[in-house]
Design an enzyme around this catalytic site. Structure first.
Site, PDB file in Angstrom:
ATOM      1  N   TRP A  17      31.802  47.567  40.897  1.00  8.63           N
ATOM      2  CA  TRP A  17      32.493  48.145  41.931  1.00  8.63           C
ATOM      3  C   TRP A  17      31.985  49.448  42.131  1.00  8.63           C
ATOM      4  O   TRP A  17      32.429  50.549  41.859  1.00  8.63           O
ATOM      5  CB  TRP A  17      34.411  47.618  41.652  1.00  8.63           C
ATOM      6  N   ASP A  69      39.232  45.174  50.958  1.00 11.32           N
ATOM      7  CA  ASP A  69      40.694  44.807  49.544  1.00 11.32           C
ATOM      8  C   ASP A  69      41.175  45.667  48.235  1.00 11.32           C
ATOM      9  O   ASP A  69      41.169  47.082  48.927  1.00 11.32           O
ATOM     10  CB  ASP A  69      39.558  44.061  48.470  1.00 11.32           C
ATOM     11  N   GLU A 110      47.565  48.270  46.499  1.00 14.79           N
ATOM     12  CA  GLU A 110      48.853  47.978  45.758  1.00 14.79           C
ATOM     13  C   GLU A 110      48.707  49.150  44.569  1.00 14.79           C
ATOM     14  O   GLU A 110      49.924  49.037  44.151  1.00 14.79           O
ATOM     15  CB  GLU A 110      48.708  46.708  45.563  1.00 14.79           C
ATOM     16  N   ASP A 147      45.362  36.965  47.954  1.00 15.99           N
ATOM     17  CA  ASP A 147      44.250  35.160  47.342  1.00 15.99           C
ATOM     18  C   ASP A 147      45.742  33.927  46.611  1.00 15.99           C
ATOM     19  O   ASP A 147      46.340  33.974  46.236  1.00 15.99           O
ATOM     20  CB  ASP A 147      44.161  35.879  45.381  1.00 15.99           C
TER      21      ASP A 147
END
Length: 735
Positions: free
Chosen positions: A340, A445, A448, A512
């Site tokens: 990342w 993506d 949350e 997902d």
């Protein structure tokens, strides 16, 4: 059951055919007040709202006694799961004020102020309920309590036993939420989500990361009902909607003020249009998206070029190639994951620029991946090091960077409450992804996992920012593409979201799913999430074709599949997604054990056929994508939206419309070659593939649905009939 006719009152009243059955309330109003286009009525301790266009139709009402409660409470919040991003909130109430009185209603133009008292065990406090007609279809309300220690407000509004309740964002298990308590909290939706055995195993292996049927990554505090009643909260704090009692909906917000709106519309689609006036509407998809499927693959330049050759040799129309592993791959206990650090790994992808150029020459685009986390591992942490030095990260109490546990690694989270950090991550998107990598889109993506105990810039409250973070993550991407002058050309797709995400997101996907047939987290949940999200403003939604999550045992170096995509599941999911906004593949978490589009000649041929179906519907789909942008109407629609007077549509979960004229009943059960179809009252249909008349209105029948010919029906008399038929004939998928 027949609908009861409505009284026509005045020239502006609704015709009987525009309202659902049985919506007239029979509670006498004592006092009425005009607020712009709305009518506020009081009957003792009960309040009602109607609209001057239909004054006998009650669109909102309180329950007679305890319609308002204020509480003093303390929340215990635990974050859990692997990856982290699931939350358990336990509230301890130390004081409650109930039994509201209505002492006065003061009218000032299009505003009304209701005042009264609430009684507690030791004291009485005052409250204010303010109404304001802010547009012909929006009545805003604000509730405050005259007590500094009150931090929870609950409003209880009326319902009836047979009232179906829809919306609440991308709910994945149920469409009609009557009977449930929904937590409106952005969080990881889990793996399994209540599916027996699977969820229990994941809970053990991933720190209770299995989830439940009622959590989602993109909730919205909004509903519309079968009686054409609709309400939403403007609050971004945590809230719950309790629909367990048949005669009421209890709305509770973890805040000192509750702010929301009551909506008016003559039809479900008008209510969605009214709601999206507030949320914003999704813009039109670029034309290139409609040209074919988006190939999700990975593995480095040579592997990707071979996949593209396979696609071209099979005659599969290609719109784009989505490479999530563009920044390089790390292998973890769960499968192939990414570094990342949002910069191109040119060692893993040599000749990248030529690859992008070759795609462009054949009319296809390059898509990549990003999330708001940053890798901390040496050698893959250049962006983290920069963000840390500039104080752009969410912090812990002790000032150290908050690190979110994913699988076998942790990552830092960019603080989007800090304007400088937002500008910085936008710069990364523009420079590293758009300029250097030549990306025309990406998976946007996560979003949350903002912790409730994190420390944000300038003292911002993480409890307020938690749900907001998801929509701000989409806003960052939208601002980046617009600042780069490519606001109409790039598509990014988000899985997390909140109320105003549709105004900034360009596309949603449903997170997902497991590679199975489950109603909780498999192919069935992809259908439900698409339909429920569409009722809450997310008009363009798709899913990973074939699902994402797969599981295996490693026995003596051999992969033994536990749950993995089968050829049948992949073909049925491809058929489903050909009749949605976007057809995009995903190799999945463990590609080696999962069926892929090119695993066999049969799968290649099937992919080619339904990619051509998708492309053949481009003109029809584009028309209704334009409607989504102008009116907020979802592209994929629950039948209730067009047939609200037909009660049999309320319980449908796996049957839907693409625009108004195509009805799809996908195969979502293993080994099935036929499906149960409900034929809604008010329309007649023909089989898309044969042209034969199909079904009788108001009845259920069984329709054939062999692999390669799913149950799809064209509405008789539709203006788009020729457009659909000619498009599919031109794509060579219709004789």
């Amino acid at each position: 059951m027949k609908r009861r006719d409505f009284l026509r009152v005045g020239a502006g009243a609704l015709a009987a055919t525009s309202l659902p059955h049985d919506v007239c309330a029979q509670v006498p109003a004592i006092k009425t007040h005009s607020l712009g286009d709305f009518i506020l009525a009081q009957a003792a301790t009960r309040l009602q709202v109607a609209h001057r266009s239909a004054p006998d139709w009650i669109i909102w009402e309180t329950v007679a006694d305890d319609f308002l409660t204020a509480e003093i409470a303390t929340a215990d919040i635990r974050e859990f799961g692997t990856p982290e991003g699931s939350f358990e909130i336990t509230d301890t109430v130390s004081g409650a004020f109930t039994h509201p009185t209505i002492e006065a209603i003061v009218i000032d133009g299009n505003r009304a102020l209701v005042t009264g008292t609430l009684r507690g065990s030791a004291r009485t406090v005052g409250y204010k309920l303010a109404f304001e007609a802010v547009s012909p279809s929006h009545l805003r309300f604000v509730i405050t309590v005259d007590a500094a220690d009150v931090n929870r407000i609950r409003l209880t509004v009326g319902s009836v036993t047979d009232e179906a309740i829809f919306g609440f964002g991308q709910q994945l298990t149920y469409v009609n939420q009557k009977g449930f308590v929904l937590p409106i909290l952005v969080q990881e939706h889990g793996v399994g989500r209540g599916q027996p055995v699977v969820t229990e195993i994941i809970d053990v292996l991933a720190d209770r990361g299995g989830g439940t049927p009622l959590v989602t990554e993109a909730p919205v505090p909004h509903y519309l009902t079968s009686r054409l009643r609709s309400l939403f909260l403007e609050n971004i704090e945590y809230s719950t909607f309790d629909m367990r009692q048949s005669d009421q909906i209890a709305v509770k917000v973890w805040a000192t003020t509750m702010t929301g709106r009551i909506l008016y519309g003559r039809t479900p689609l008008e209510l969605i249009e009214a709601f999206t006036e507030y949320t914003g509407r999704m813009r039109v998809l670029p034309d290139w998206v409609h040209e074919g499927f988006i190939l999700g693959t990975q593995g480095g330049t040579e592997v990707v070029r071979r996949k593209i050759d396979t696609v071209n040799n099979a005659g599969i129309p290609l719109a784009g190639v989505w490479l999530q592993d563009w920044p390089g791959v790390r292998v973890t206990s769960t499968g192939r994951q990414l570094w990342w650090n949002w910069q191109l790994d040119e060692t893993y992808y040599p000749g990248w620029k030529q690859l992008v150029a070759d795609l462009e020459r054949q009319g296809a685009r390059m898509l990549t991946y990003i999330n708001p986390f940053l890798s901390t591992e040496e050698g893959h942490n250049s962006l983290y090091t920069e963000a840390l030095a500039k104080d752009y990260l969410v912090r812990n109490d002790d000032g150290t960077p908050f690190l979110n546990q994913n699988t076998t690694f942790s990552a830092a989270l960019v603080d989007l409450s800090y304007p400088d950090a937002r500008s910085w991550i936008k710069g990364v998107i523009k420079k590293e992804m758009m300029e250097k990598a030549g990306a025309s889109g990406w998976m946007n993506d996560f979003g949350e996992a903002l912790p409730f105990d994190g420390k944000l810039h300038d003292g911002a409250d993480p409890a307020v920012w938690h749900n907001r973070y998801a929509q701000e993550w989409a806003r960052v991407a939208r601002e980046a593409i617009e600042e780069a002058g490519r606001g109409d050309d790039i598509v990014f797709f988000d899985r997390s979201g909140f109320t105003q995400s549709p105004g900034v997101a360009t596309l949603f996907w449903l997170g997902d799913q497991i590679q199975n047939w489950s109603e909780y987290d498999g192919i069935k949940s992809a259908v439900v999430g698409m339909l429920s999200g569409g009722m809450s403003g997310a008009s363009l939604i798709h899913s990973d074709t074939g699902g994402y999550s797969a599981f295996k045992f490693d026995v003596a170096g051999r992969d033994i599949p536990l749950i993995a995509r089968t050829p049948e599941l992949l073909m049925r999911w491809t058929e489903l997604n050909a009749f949605t906004a976007v057809l995009r593949t995903h190799e999945g978490l463990v590609p080696a054990i999962s069926a892929q589009f090119d695993s066999s000649p049969e799968l290649l041929a099937h992919t080619a056929r339904f990619t051509k179906v998708y492309k053949g519907l481009a003109a029809y789909r584009k028309r209704h994508v334009t409607v989504a942008a102008s009116h907020g109407h979802p592209l994929t629609r629950h039948l209730f939206l067009h047939y609200p007077e037909d009660r049999n549509t309320y319980g449908l979960r796996y049957q839907y419309l693409l625009g108004p004229d195509l009805m799809i009943v996908p195969v979502v059960d293993k080994g099935t070659t036929s499906v149960e179809v409900y034929w809604p009252e008010g329309a007649e249909w023909t089989d898309l593939w044969t042209g034969a008349s199909a079904g009788r209105a108001g009845e259920w029948t069984r329709a054939p649905a062999p692999v390669g010919r799913p149950a799809v029906f064209l509405r008789k008399g539709a203006e788009s009939t020729n457009e659909i038929i000619e498009g599919l004939k031109a794509a060579d998928v219709l004789n």
